[in-house]
Design a protein around this motif. Structure first.
Motif, PDB file in Angstrom:
ATOM      1  N   LEU A  65       0.783  -0.829  -0.012  1.00  0.00           N
ATOM      2  CA  LEU A  65      -0.224   0.284   0.477  1.00  0.00           C
ATOM      3  C   LEU A  65       0.898   1.507   0.091  1.00  0.00           C
ATOM      4  CD1 LEU A  65      -2.569  -0.872   2.388  1.00  0.00           C
ATOM      5  CD2 LEU A  65      -3.079  -0.802  -0.239  1.00  0.00           C
ATOM      6  N   THR A  66       1.693   1.317   0.361  1.00  0.00           N
ATOM      7  CA  THR A  66       2.634   2.355   0.837  1.00  0.00           C
ATOM      8  C   THR A  66       3.705   2.758  -0.403  1.00  0.00           C
ATOM      9  OG1 THR A  66       4.094   1.417   2.594  1.00  0.00           O
ATOM     10  CG2 THR A  66       1.933   2.100   3.479  1.00  0.00           C
ATOM     11  N   GLY A  67       4.532   1.578  -0.396  1.00  0.00           N
ATOM     12  CA  GLY A  67       5.801   1.369  -1.431  1.00  0.00           C
ATOM     13  C   GLY A  67       6.820   1.207  -0.570  1.00  0.00           C
ATOM     14  N   TYR A  68       6.534   1.011   0.911  1.00  0.00           N
ATOM     15  CA  TYR A  68       7.734   1.242   1.583  1.00  0.00           C
ATOM     16  C   TYR A  68       8.306  -0.429   1.915  1.00  0.00           C
ATOM     17  CZ  TYR A  68       7.746   5.953   3.039  1.00  0.00           C
ATOM     18  OH  TYR A  68       7.332   7.457   3.388  1.00  0.00           O
ATOM     19  N   LEU A  69       9.117  -0.202   1.445  1.00  0.00           N
ATOM     20  CA  LEU A  69       9.978  -2.223   1.435  1.00  0.00           C
ATOM     21  C   LEU A  69      10.639  -1.777   2.763  1.00  0.00           C
ATOM     22  CD1 LEU A  69      10.846  -4.569   0.547  1.00  0.00           C
ATOM     23  CD2 LEU A  69      12.715  -3.250  -0.783  1.00  0.00           C
ATOM     24  N   SER A  70      10.309  -2.820   4.197  1.00  0.00           N
ATOM     25  CA  SER A  70      11.394  -3.657   5.391  1.00  0.00           C
ATOM     26  C   SER A  70      11.873  -4.158   4.601  1.00  0.00           C
ATOM     27  CB  SER A  70      10.163  -3.179   6.156  1.00  0.00           C
ATOM     28  OG  SER A  70      10.690  -3.728   7.338  1.00  0.00           O
ATOM     29  N   PHE A  71      13.543  -4.290   4.993  1.00  0.00           N
ATOM     30  CA  PHE A  71      13.861  -5.873   4.922  1.00  0.00           C
ATOM     31  C   PHE A  71      14.421  -6.213   6.280  1.00  0.00           C
ATOM     32  CE2 PHE A  71      16.686  -3.408   0.800  1.00  0.00           C
ATOM     33  CZ  PHE A  71      15.208  -4.904   0.027  1.00  0.00           C
ATOM     34  N   GLY A  72      13.700  -5.816   7.214  1.00  0.00           N
ATOM     35  CA  GLY A  72      13.697  -6.209   8.744  1.00  0.00           C
ATOM     36  C   GLY A  72      12.442  -6.976   9.841  1.00  0.00           C
ATOM     37  N   HIS A  73      11.524  -7.472   8.714  1.00  0.00           N
ATOM     38  CA  HIS A  73       9.887  -7.105   9.495  1.00  0.00           C
ATOM     39  C   HIS A  73      10.334  -8.396  10.622  1.00  0.00           C
ATOM     40  CE1 HIS A  73       7.756  -4.147   8.800  1.00  0.00           C
ATOM     41  NE2 HIS A  73       6.617  -5.431   9.127  1.00  0.00           N
ATOM     42  N   ALA A  74      11.164  -9.361  10.008  1.00  0.00           N
ATOM     43  CA  ALA A  74      11.476 -10.672  10.923  1.00  0.00           C
ATOM     44  C   ALA A  74      11.817 -10.626  12.432  1.00  0.00           C
ATOM     45  CB  ALA A  74      12.709 -11.337  10.311  1.00  0.00           C
ATOM     46  N   ALA A  75      12.621  -9.277  12.736  1.00  0.00           N
ATOM     47  CA  ALA A  75      12.613  -8.267  13.869  1.00  0.00           C
ATOM     48  C   ALA A  75      11.114  -8.701  15.059  1.00  0.00           C
ATOM     49  CB  ALA A  75      13.422  -7.198  13.645  1.00  0.00           C
ATOM     50  N   PHE A  76       9.876  -8.589  14.213  1.00  0.00           N
ATOM     51  CA  PHE A  76       8.578  -8.272  14.503  1.00  0.00           C
ATOM     52  C   PHE A  76       7.903  -9.844  14.812  1.00  0.00           C
ATOM     53  CE2 PHE A  76       8.945  -4.366  12.142  1.00  0.00           C
ATOM     54  CZ  PHE A  76       9.699  -4.036  13.342  1.00  0.00           C
ATOM     55  N   LEU A  77       8.956 -10.334  13.806  1.00  0.00           N
ATOM     56  CA  LEU A  77       8.002 -12.174  14.091  1.00  0.00           C
ATOM     57  C   LEU A  77       8.992 -12.929  15.669  1.00  0.00           C
ATOM     58  CD1 LEU A  77       6.962 -14.337  12.793  1.00  0.00           C
ATOM     59  CD2 LEU A  77       9.009 -14.945  11.898  1.00  0.00           C
ATOM     60  N   GLY A  78      10.352 -11.783  15.472  1.00  0.00           N
ATOM     61  CA  GLY A  78      11.134 -13.005  16.414  1.00  0.00           C
ATOM     62  C   GLY A  78      10.545 -12.009  17.594  1.00  0.00           C
ATOM     63  N   VAL A  79      10.548 -10.902  17.685  1.00  0.00           N
ATOM     64  CA  VAL A  79       9.820 -10.710  19.330  1.00  0.00           C
ATOM     65  C   VAL A  79       9.189 -11.234  19.227  1.00  0.00           C
ATOM     66  CG1 VAL A  79       9.026  -8.271  20.113  1.00  0.00           C
ATOM     67  CG2 VAL A  79      11.438  -8.010  19.208  1.00  0.00           C
TER      68      VAL A  79
END
Length: 402
Positions: A65-79
């Motif tokens: 939706l926003t076009g912002y590409l996050s390369f760190g989303h696995a951090a929230f999976l781990g948290v």
């Protein structure tokens, strides 16, 4: 119904039907046949289909939706996973508090990371999220905070899992020799019912259906977000954020909200992973896990509703099915051929399966990016349009001349 348009409601119903009958759909071959190697209807893999589907759907809210590409989303999976495991160690093995804690804690951490990272856009935003993820991975892997306070927070490289000695203040003491098991008000996540029918074997697992219900709720919420005025504002950010700012609208609250919602989806997925398999390790926060969700979303179709779920299913299928096809399986498949010919086909096929399954994934991903920029959803749409065009041409050709 459910405040959805007819098209979106139909999509939700289709996803619900596919999810409900997944044990049948994913086991198309008899259990004793040579093709049973491709059956995917066993609990662990089905759980991963829907859990990583949640992860990808949440990521799509941000990226699609926003076009912002996050390369760190696995951090929230781990948290989310660590929050869930601590609920199971301190409070109860009931998965409800664990899942709630995973969503809340992941939301708080994603708010902090997003508040800092969204000060930049483009590749700079992506690198910031990657940097945060790698820092959090290293903190989890070294268990730095646990060492500072003389205890254990993440368990370091060995991770965490529930133990008999854990307090669990809301649970009754375990019987002698019993191990703590995740449950939903007494229904254990690992409990399954097996149905044998004419050579086929179908497994109905409680944990899978609980995760599937969570996925359907998450999918429904994503539809509402996509069709809401909030979703329209996010599309405006993706289309032309600078022009949007010129109109006097501040885009930062919208992008931050999208980032937090996406992080909460990742936390939910992390909590469900713990509910299904009660152990957590720092590897869930590594950068390759963040790369996986990017591939899932692009493979299925960025910005589409069903695309991320399809992408997650395809990637996890290849990871779990193709990786199990070893040289012994290939020798069985090509045993009907002459020796020289069978050796040739075994050698060629072995390059794309087993430990080399990443090559197959890379080739498929490359072909999708080149020929189907819209992902698998785009491919399905093209096939549908081709058939509709063929039907229309056929009808035009059968019209009588005036």
């Amino acid at each position: 119904m459910f405040k959805l348009e007819k098209r979106d409601l139909s999509l939700l119903i289709v996803v619900a039907i596919l999810t409900l009958f997944a044990p049948f759909i994913l086991n198309p071959f008899p259990a004793d046949s040579a093709m049973s190697q491709f059956n995917a209807g066993y609990p662990d893999l089905m759980q991963r289909f829907v859990i990583f589907g949640i992860f990808a759907v949440g990521f799509n809210i941000l990226f699609g939706l926003t076009g912002y590409l996050s390369f760190g989303h696995a951090a929230f999976l781990g948290v989310g996973s660590y929050a869930a495991i601590w609920m199971m160690k301190l409070l109860t093995m009931n998965v409800v508090p664990a899942i709630i804690a995973s969503v809340v804690v992941a939301g708080l951490i994603s708010f902090l990371v997003g508040w800092i990272s969204l000060r930049r856009s483009g590749i700079y935003f992506s690198i910031l999220t990657l940097a945060f993820a790698m820092m959090m991975y290293q903190l989890a892997y070294s268990d730095l905070f646990g060492q500072l306070f003389g205890g254990v927070l993440t368990g370091g490289e060995t991770g965490l899992q529930p133990k008999v000695a854990d307090p669990r203040i809301l649970d009754a003491p375990l019987a002698p020799g019993a191990n703590p098991k995740a449950h939903l008000f007494g229904l254990e996540m690992g409990s399954s019912f097996k149905l044998d029918f004419a050579g086929w074997q179908f497994t109905f697992n409680a944990g899978y259906y609980i995760a599937a219900i969570a996925m359907l709720v998450a999918f429904y919420l994503s539809i509402r977000i996509f069709r809401s005025p909030f979703g329209m504002m996010l599309r405006a950010v993706k289309s032309n954020q600078q022009r949007m700012n010129y109109t006097g609208l501040n885009s930062k609250p919208y992008t931050l909200a999208a980032f937090v919602i996406s992080g909460m989806y990742a936390g939910l997925a992390g909590g469900l992973l713990v509910a299904m398999d009660t152990q957590v390790g720092a590897e869930r926060m590594f950068w390759t896990a963040s790369g996986e969700v990017v591939i899932m979303t692009i493979l299925g179709g960025v910005g589409s509703l069903i695309g991320p779920v399809l992408g997650a299913g395809v990637l996890k299928y290849m990871e779990n099915i193709l990786s199990k096809i070893n040289k012994g399986v290939l020798e069985t498949w090509f045993s009907f051929m002459p020796d020289g010919m069978s050796d040739f086909f075994i050698a060629i096929t072995n390059l794309f399966v087993g430990k080399q399954w990443h090559i197959t994934t890379g080739v498929i991903f490359m072909l999708v990016v080149i020929y189907l920029p819209g992902g698998l959803v785009d491919g399905g749409r093209r096939i549908k349009n081709r058939f509709q065009r063929s039907d229309g041409e056929r009808q035009n050709n059968t019209k009588p001349a005036e």
